[in-house]
Design a protein around this motif. Structure first.
Motif, PDB file in Angstrom:
ATOM      1  N   GLU A 144       0.838  -1.210   0.000  1.00  0.00           N
ATOM      2  CA  GLU A 144       0.000   0.000   0.000  1.00  0.00           C
ATOM      3  C   GLU A 144       0.870   1.257   0.000  1.00  0.00           C
ATOM      4  N   ARG A 145       1.927   1.232   0.799  1.00  0.00           N
ATOM      5  CA  ARG A 145       2.829   2.383   0.842  1.00  0.00           C
ATOM      6  C   ARG A 145       3.473   2.613  -0.522  1.00  0.00           C
ATOM      7  N   ALA A 146       3.898   1.519  -1.154  1.00  0.00           N
ATOM      8  CA  ALA A 146       4.519   1.628  -2.477  1.00  0.00           C
ATOM      9  C   ALA A 146       3.543   2.210  -3.490  1.00  0.00           C
ATOM     10  N   ILE A 147       2.291   1.760  -3.445  1.00  0.00           N
ATOM     11  CA  ILE A 147       1.271   2.274  -4.370  1.00  0.00           C
ATOM     12  C   ILE A 147       1.052   3.768  -4.149  1.00  0.00           C
ATOM     13  N   LEU A 148       0.916   4.159  -2.906  1.00  0.00           N
ATOM     14  CA  LEU A 148       0.669   5.572  -2.607  1.00  0.00           C
ATOM     15  C   LEU A 148       1.851   6.457  -2.991  1.00  0.00           C
ATOM     16  N   GLN A 149       3.044   5.864  -2.978  1.00  0.00           N
ATOM     17  CA  GLN A 149       4.239   6.614  -3.367  1.00  0.00           C
ATOM     18  C   GLN A 149       4.585   6.430  -4.849  1.00  0.00           C
ATOM     19  N   LYS A 150       3.693   5.732  -5.587  1.00  0.00           N
ATOM     20  CA  LYS A 150       3.859   5.507  -7.022  1.00  0.00           C
ATOM     21  C   LYS A 150       5.133   4.716  -7.343  1.00  0.00           C
ATOM     22  N   GLU A 151       5.511   3.824  -6.443  1.00  0.00           N
ATOM     23  CA  GLU A 151       6.647   2.930  -6.679  1.00  0.00           C
ATOM     24  C   GLU A 151       6.078   1.573  -7.071  1.00  0.00           C
ATOM     25  N   LEU A 152       5.961   1.337  -8.364  1.00  0.00           N
ATOM     26  CA  LEU A 152       5.191   0.192  -8.845  1.00  0.00           C
ATOM     27  C   LEU A 152       6.045  -0.927  -9.435  1.00  0.00           C
ATOM     28  N   LYS A 153       7.345  -0.894  -9.220  1.00  0.00           N
ATOM     29  CA  LYS A 153       8.212  -1.970  -9.697  1.00  0.00           C
ATOM     30  C   LYS A 153       8.390  -2.985  -8.576  1.00  0.00           C
ATOM     31  N   LEU A 154       7.820  -4.183  -8.789  1.00  0.00           N
ATOM     32  CA  LEU A 154       7.852  -5.211  -7.754  1.00  0.00           C
ATOM     33  C   LEU A 154       9.272  -5.538  -7.303  1.00  0.00           C
ATOM     34  N   LYS A 155      10.183  -5.612  -8.256  1.00  0.00           N
ATOM     35  CA  LYS A 155      11.539  -6.019  -7.902  1.00  0.00           C
ATOM     36  C   LYS A 155      12.214  -4.992  -7.003  1.00  0.00           C
ATOM     37  N   MET A 156      11.860  -3.720  -7.140  1.00  0.00           N
ATOM     38  CA  MET A 156      12.401  -2.693  -6.255  1.00  0.00           C
ATOM     39  C   MET A 156      11.800  -2.820  -4.849  1.00  0.00           C
ATOM     40  N   ILE A 157      10.513  -3.134  -4.790  1.00  0.00           N
ATOM     41  CA  ILE A 157       9.859  -3.328  -3.493  1.00  0.00           C
ATOM     42  C   ILE A 157      10.479  -4.513  -2.767  1.00  0.00           C
ATOM     43  N   ILE A 158      10.695  -5.601  -3.499  1.00  0.00           N
ATOM     44  CA  ILE A 158      11.231  -6.823  -2.902  1.00  0.00           C
ATOM     45  C   ILE A 158      12.607  -6.593  -2.287  1.00  0.00           C
ATOM     46  N   GLN A 159      13.411  -5.771  -2.941  1.00  0.00           N
ATOM     47  CA  GLN A 159      14.761  -5.519  -2.432  1.00  0.00           C
ATOM     48  C   GLN A 159      14.749  -4.875  -1.050  1.00  0.00           C
ATOM     49  N   ARG A 160      13.611  -4.284  -0.654  1.00  0.00           N
ATOM     50  CA  ARG A 160      13.554  -3.565   0.615  1.00  0.00           C
ATOM     51  C   ARG A 160      12.885  -4.360   1.731  1.00  0.00           C
ATOM     52  N   ILE A 161      12.477  -5.594   1.442  1.00  0.00           N
ATOM     53  CA  ILE A 161      11.810  -6.382   2.481  1.00  0.00           C
ATOM     54  C   ILE A 161      12.569  -7.697   2.698  1.00  0.00           C
ATOM     55  N   ASN A 162      12.062  -8.500   3.612  1.00  0.00           N
ATOM     56  CA  ASN A 162      12.699  -9.752   4.001  1.00  0.00           C
ATOM     57  C   ASN A 162      12.229 -10.875   3.080  1.00  0.00           C
ATOM     58  N   TYR A 163      13.013 -11.165   2.055  1.00  0.00           N
ATOM     59  CA  TYR A 163      12.573 -12.169   1.081  1.00  0.00           C
ATOM     60  C   TYR A 163      13.526 -13.359   1.016  1.00  0.00           C
ATOM     61  N   GLN A 164      12.968 -14.462   0.542  1.00  0.00           N
ATOM     62  CA  GLN A 164      13.717 -15.705   0.363  1.00  0.00           C
ATOM     63  C   GLN A 164      13.743 -16.032  -1.128  1.00  0.00           C
ATOM     64  N   ALA A 165      14.932 -16.094  -1.711  1.00  0.00           N
ATOM     65  CA  ALA A 165      15.075 -16.398  -3.138  1.00  0.00           C
ATOM     66  C   ALA A 165      15.577 -17.828  -3.299  1.00  0.00           C
ATOM     67  N   ILE A 166      14.892 -18.578  -4.146  1.00  0.00           N
ATOM     68  CA  ILE A 166      15.262 -19.969  -4.382  1.00  0.00           C
ATOM     69  C   ILE A 166      15.789 -20.106  -5.809  1.00  0.00           C
ATOM     70  N   PRO A 167      17.087 -20.329  -5.968  1.00  0.00           N
ATOM     71  CA  PRO A 167      17.656 -20.450  -7.322  1.00  0.00           C
ATOM     72  C   PRO A 167      17.168 -21.728  -8.010  1.00  0.00           C
ATOM     73  N   ILE A 168      16.670 -21.563  -9.233  1.00  0.00           N
ATOM     74  CA  ILE A 168      16.268 -22.714 -10.047  1.00  0.00           C
ATOM     75  C   ILE A 168      17.245 -22.789 -11.215  1.00  0.00           C
ATOM     76  N   GLU A 169      18.358 -23.451 -10.972  1.00  0.00           N
ATOM     77  CA  GLU A 169      19.388 -23.576 -11.997  1.00  0.00           C
ATOM     78  C   GLU A 169      19.181 -24.868 -12.776  1.00  0.00           C
TER      79      GLU A 169
END
Length: 196
Positions: A144-169
């Protein structure tokens, strides 16, 4: 299937390059939305349809309209999470027909065992795949904060939160060369059509 999990088909995109709503475009005799439904129903005990602002109807699934119209995938995921009855939410875009049940199960199991806000795969090129991911409901205020601030790139939002990335090589058991192939244009459909 005893999981506290909701599956969401993201089907409300503008489809500008496709020229018609992607969800109902046919690939090898099936609508793209059919591929998403068939995968999600094997993993999630309930499946809902994120329809953006479109008057979509599919298999009597509950439909979620965007609370913030024309805000892309961020708006769709935000609205889906707001409406979800569960903490864990498996989101799959309707234009990724080759995503497998094995991959979805892998993501859900990883998300259930760790308290990350988002659990998502990383493809062989190292690209995050946020439209095939598990989101916790606690992402609502961040989105919601991202939407209100017009920051609509998911990958930029993800970089700022606690995420788990699973490599599929290539060596990963669920790997497939077209696993994350994204259908954006009529040419994409033709290129992935099997001619007999």
């Amino acid at each position: 299937m005893d999981r506290e999990l909701t599956g969401f088909i993201l089907a409300g995109g503008a489809s500008r390059r496709m020229g018609t709503p992607k969800a109902f475009v046919r690939l090898n005799g099936k609508q793209l939305i059919d591929y998403a439904w068939e995968a999600l129903k094997e993993v999630a005990p309930r499946v809902m349809l994120s329809a953006g602002k479109l008057p979509l109807s599919y298999r009597d699934l509950p439909v979620v309209q965007d609370l913030f119209v024309d805000h892309g995938p961020v708006g769709g995921i935000y609205s889906a999470l707001r409406s979800s009855p569960t903490e864990l939410n498996l989101v799959l875009s309707c234009d990724m027909p080759f995503v497998s049940v094995d991959l979805l199960n892998l993501l859900v199991d990883a998300a259930a065992n760790h308290p990350f806000d988002i659990t998502l795969p990383v493809d062989e090129q190292g690209l995050l795949q946020p439209l095939c991911a598990v989101y916790r409901k606690n992402m609502v205020p961040y989105l919601e904060r991202a939407i209100l601030q017009k920051e609509l790139k998911l990958k930029m939002i993800i970089q700022r939160i606690n995420y788990q990335a699973i490599p599929i090589e290539k060596s990963h058991p669920v790997y497939h060369p077209r696993l994350f192939y994204n259908m954006n244009t009529p040419e994409d459909i033709v290129s992935q059509t099997v001619f007999s």
